[in-house]
Design an enzyme around this catalytic site. Structure first.
Site, PDB file in Angstrom:
ATOM      1  N   ASP A 171       0.899  -1.147  -0.090  1.00 52.98           N
ATOM      2  CA  ASP A 171      -0.147  -0.039  -0.027  1.00 52.98           C
ATOM      3  C   ASP A 171       0.803   1.254  -0.062  1.00 52.98           C
ATOM      4  O   ASP A 171       1.389   1.682   0.847  1.00 52.98           O
ATOM      5  CB  ASP A 171      -0.718  -0.058   1.165  1.00 52.98           C
TER       6      ASP A 171
ATOM      7  N   GLU B 233      -1.275  -1.430  -4.690  1.00 49.58           N
ATOM      8  CA  GLU B 233      -2.625  -0.830  -4.768  1.00 49.58           C
ATOM      9  C   GLU B 233      -2.354   0.324  -5.795  1.00 49.58           C
ATOM     10  O   GLU B 233      -1.410   0.753  -5.824  1.00 49.58           O
ATOM     11  CB  GLU B 233      -3.045  -0.315  -3.440  1.00 49.58           C
TER      12      GLU B 233
ATOM     13  N   ASP C  66      -2.171   0.993   7.321  1.00 47.35           N
ATOM     14  CA  ASP C  66      -1.537   0.817   5.957  1.00 47.35           C
ATOM     15  C   ASP C  66      -1.029  -0.569   5.903  1.00 47.35           C
ATOM     16  O   ASP C  66      -0.990  -1.335   4.539  1.00 47.35           O
ATOM     17  CB  ASP C  66      -0.354   1.957   6.140  1.00 47.35           C
TER      18      ASP C  66
END
Length: 168
Positions: free
Chosen positions: A8, A68, A140
């Site tokens: 992420d 992501e 996160d």
């Protein structure tokens, strides 16, 4: 067995998580957050992200990466910085020879929770359920693990679909 690193990306906090899948069962290997110093230049932060992701890959030896995708930020400068942080992470993965897959946040949420507008808390809960652990990590990290789980789920589905197609 397959080992995946989920990422992420962020310029201040980059979440990461390593997940193994053995015979359809997911196992958490390790996870964390990379937090570059805000005292250094932005280029130094990007270098730190690159170096840390590279070290994690060398230590845990994942063979695939799921990252992501960058969301559309209202502030163009924020979107640019996020894209650069993502680029540092992707280059670290590519430099180590990993297969890299990108997923939109809505796809990740839909795969884990069942709908693309799930809250961070719902995603974190499902990450914990999928891995059989209590989710006591930062958001996160949860998002990074969700990215890895999404990739493994889609990969499993695609492999099964390909096997069925061969029999037809």
């Amino acid at each position: 067995m397959i080992s995946v690193i989920g990422i992420d990306p962020g310029s201040r906090n980059t979440g990461w998580g390593i997940v193994h899948e053995v015979s359809g069962v997911l196992h958490l290997v390790c996870c964390g957050v990379i937090q570059p110093s805000c005292n250094g230049s932005f280029a130094e932060r990007l270098a730190h992200i690159f170096q840390e992701i590279s070290s994690i890959i060398m230590k845990y030896k994942p063979v695939e990466a799921s990252v992501e995708q960058v969301f559309t930020a209202q502030n163009p400068l924020t979107a640019l910085k996020l894209g650069q942080a993502r680029g540092a992470a992707v280059v670290a993965c590519a430099n180590q020879g990993l297969l890299i897959k990108d997923y939109e946040a809505t796809t990740i949420k839909k795969t884990l929770v069942g709908h693309g507008r799930a809250t961070k808390e719902q995603v974190s809960f499902m990450v914990g359920r999928s891995l059989g652990v209590k989710p006591d990590w930062p958001i996160d990290t949860s998002d990074a693990l969700a990215t890895a789980i999404c990739h493994l789920t889609i990969r499993r589905f695609e492999n099964r679909t390909a096997r069925v197609a061969k029999t037809l």
